[in-house]
Design a protein around this motif. Structure first.
Motif, PDB file in Angstrom:
ATOM      1  N   TYR A 235       0.829  -1.210   0.000  1.00  0.00           N
ATOM      2  CA  TYR A 235       0.000   0.000   0.000  1.00  0.00           C
ATOM      3  C   TYR A 235       0.862   1.259   0.000  1.00  0.00           C
ATOM      4  O   TYR A 235       0.558   2.243  -0.684  1.00  0.00           O
ATOM      5  CB  TYR A 235      -0.927  -0.013   1.216  1.00  0.00           C
ATOM      6  N   CYS A 294      -6.288  -2.979   0.326  1.00  0.00           N
ATOM      7  CA  CYS A 294      -6.362  -1.560  -0.044  1.00  0.00           C
ATOM      8  C   CYS A 294      -5.317  -1.224  -1.097  1.00  0.00           C
ATOM      9  O   CYS A 294      -5.610  -0.529  -2.088  1.00  0.00           O
ATOM     10  CB  CYS A 294      -6.158  -0.687   1.195  1.00  0.00           C
ATOM     11  N   GLU A 298      -5.742  -0.105  -5.232  1.00  0.00           N
ATOM     12  CA  GLU A 298      -5.140   1.101  -5.814  1.00  0.00           C
ATOM     13  C   GLU A 298      -4.226   0.751  -6.981  1.00  0.00           C
ATOM     14  O   GLU A 298      -4.205   1.453  -8.003  1.00  0.00           O
ATOM     15  CB  GLU A 298      -4.368   1.877  -4.745  1.00  0.00           C
ATOM     16  N   LYS A 301      -6.212   0.195 -10.031  1.00  0.00           N
ATOM     17  CA  LYS A 301      -6.699   1.430 -10.647  1.00  0.00           C
ATOM     18  C   LYS A 301      -5.677   2.041 -11.599  1.00  0.00           C
ATOM     19  O   LYS A 301      -6.043   2.773 -12.536  1.00  0.00           O
ATOM     20  CB  LYS A 301      -7.041   2.467  -9.568  1.00  0.00           C
ATOM     21  N   GLU A 361     -11.973   0.438   4.797  1.00  0.00           N
ATOM     22  CA  GLU A 361     -11.451   1.260   3.702  1.00  0.00           C
ATOM     23  C   GLU A 361     -11.479   0.495   2.382  1.00  0.00           C
ATOM     24  O   GLU A 361     -11.853   1.044   1.334  1.00  0.00           O
ATOM     25  CB  GLU A 361     -10.022   1.725   4.009  1.00  0.00           C
ATOM     26  N   LYS A 365     -13.561   1.375  -1.043  1.00  0.00           N
ATOM     27  CA  LYS A 365     -12.923   1.512  -2.359  1.00  0.00           C
ATOM     28  C   LYS A 365     -13.696   0.705  -3.395  1.00  0.00           C
ATOM     29  O   LYS A 365     -13.929   1.178  -4.521  1.00  0.00           O
ATOM     30  CB  LYS A 365     -11.471   1.025  -2.294  1.00  0.00           C
ATOM     31  N   SER A 369     -15.819   4.705  -3.560  1.00  0.00           N
ATOM     32  CA  SER A 369     -15.459   5.925  -2.862  1.00  0.00           C
ATOM     33  C   SER A 369     -14.205   6.555  -3.481  1.00  0.00           C
ATOM     34  O   SER A 369     -13.222   5.878  -3.759  1.00  0.00           O
ATOM     35  CB  SER A 369     -15.187   5.628  -1.374  1.00  0.00           C
ATOM     36  N   GLN A 370     -14.249   7.863  -3.669  1.00  0.00           N
ATOM     37  CA  GLN A 370     -13.115   8.605  -4.231  1.00  0.00           C
ATOM     38  C   GLN A 370     -12.307   9.332  -3.134  1.00  0.00           C
ATOM     39  O   GLN A 370     -11.362  10.035  -3.448  1.00  0.00           O
ATOM     40  CB  GLN A 370     -13.621   9.632  -5.244  1.00  0.00           C
ATOM     41  N   LEU A 372      -9.586   9.441  -0.672  1.00  0.00           N
ATOM     42  CA  LEU A 372      -8.348   8.784  -0.258  1.00  0.00           C
ATOM     43  C   LEU A 372      -7.875   9.457   1.013  1.00  0.00           C
ATOM     44  O   LEU A 372      -7.330  10.555   0.973  1.00  0.00           O
ATOM     45  CB  LEU A 372      -7.290   8.870  -1.359  1.00  0.00           C
TER      46      LEU A 372
END
Length: 374
Positions: A235, A294, A298, A301, A361, A365, A369-370, A372
């Motif tokens: 992460y 998490c 990311e 993405k 969290e 995601k 949810s945007q 961070l």
């Protein structure tokens, strides 16, 4: 497509989180939980106000407030920040983990509500973290233990987002420069060639890049692979990429993530405490799974095609396996994610507050949810 296939489970899981937390938000409003005793949240405010995990309860409340706009979450989040300010009276107890403590509480408060007092608090601890940077050795010192002036830990990768925020907030790159130096050091000295992680590295105080040795830290032993340390890297390097857009951090994140995924798949997506531990006794760490999930989301993405699908699928597999095997949704237990492990050689499996934080969290995601928080 992967999200759509699992949308029902994602929504149901979040509903269970919200149902439970909106009650504990009120019940534990004047506490800073660490774990539970007989199902009831403990209170670190009465034990050690400078303890490194003390920001996760407030951070969890901010995550839930941003997602639901339920004012009960807001009230508990603000109360947590108020209690946490007592740590300034014991400043010798604060160290590299002020990002965990305040960026999740004061930092989130400022970004979500514009509270100027919260901005001040977060800037103060950003300055505190920056002051721990050894200019000659080019690293941020870990802890305040005697004779540990040259020690660094992989956990720092999750604290340096505070410095990126500070640079952006005051329009001065001096904080960012330290964050970049720390990330570069961790990539060089904490990440091994095979993608595993050194938890603790001992550095020469005056010569950048000169490593004097390593320590097992919270893992099984020297040269092993502590899974939570691996997850901090997964992460943490993903976050460094997000804050800098430097591709080298994304590449490191993928390398350490590939190792985590490979090892966790072997045990039906339930992460062991150390990936190099003996087969017996069986020791797990749910917190490592939640943190890595998490990070994997990311990474997904910021990659494409089959590569993105690989990381997202792994995150969902870990979360589903942990929810099925390790979550407690009963009213009798204030905590959610069980089977956390503080370190390999110490303590029993139990809930630890940051397990609930990162599990929530990760689900947020997946819900899109945007926000961070890092």
């Amino acid at each position: 497509m992967i999200i759509n296939q699992n949308q029902k489970w994602i929504d149901q899981t979040f509903d269970k989180i919200d149902k439970k937390l909106k009650e504990t938000a009120i019940k534990s409003r004047y506490k800073i939980p660490y774990s539970v005793k007989d199902g009831v949240h403990t209170d670190m405010a009465k034990t050690d106000i400078t303890w490194w995990t003390n920001g996760f309860w407030g951070g969890l409340m901010w995550l839930m407030y941003e997602a639901t706009k339920n004012p009960e979450y807001l009230l508990t989040a603000k109360e947590c920040e108020k209690i946490l300010l007592g740590s300034f009276e014991q400043i010798d107890g604060l160290h590299h983990d002020v990002g965990f403590m305040f960026h999740l509480t004061s930092g989130a408060s400022y970004r979500l509500t514009g509270d100027k007092h919260s901005r001040r608090n977060n800037l103060l601890v950003a300055m505190m973290l920056a002051s721990r940077y050894n200019i000659k050795g080019e690293f941020i010192r870990a802890w305040n233990i005697p004779n540990s002036e040259g020690w660094t830990i992989i956990d720092s990768m999750m604290n340096i987002p505070l410095l990126h925020w500070a640079s952006q907030e005051v329009k001065d790159d001096r904080f960012k420069h330290i964050a970049v130096k720390q990330a570069d050091m961790c990539a060089r000295d904490h990440v091994r060639e095979d993608g595993t992680i050194n938890h603790i590295v001992m550095h020469d105080l005056n010569e950048p890049g000169k490593v004097l040795g390593t320590k097992a830290g919270q893992g099984y032993g020297e040269g092993s692979c502590w899974s939570r340390g691996q997850s901090w890297a997964v992460y943490g390097f993903a976050l460094s990429y997000i804050h800098t857009k430097d591709e080298k951090y994304l590449e490191v994140a993928k390398r350490v993530a590939d190792l985590f995924v490979k090892e966790t798949e072997k045990t039906d997506w339930l992460p062991r405490c150390d990936f190099r531990q003996p087969d017996e006794p069986k020791r797990y760490d749910s917190t490592a799974g939640a943190i890595s999930a998490c990070g994997l989301i990311e990474i997904a993405k910021h990659t494409k095609g089959e590569e993105s699908k690989k990381y997202l699928s792994a995150a969902i597999n870990i979360l589903i396996a942990m929810e099925k095997n390790w979550c407690d949704w009963s009213k009798e237990n204030d905590s959610i994610l069980q089977m956390g492990k503080e370190e390999y050689h110490y303590g029993e499996h139990r809930n630890i507050i940051y397990g609930d934080f990162f599990f929530t969290e990760a689900i947020l995601k997946l819900k899109g949810s945007q926000f961070l928080i890092w």
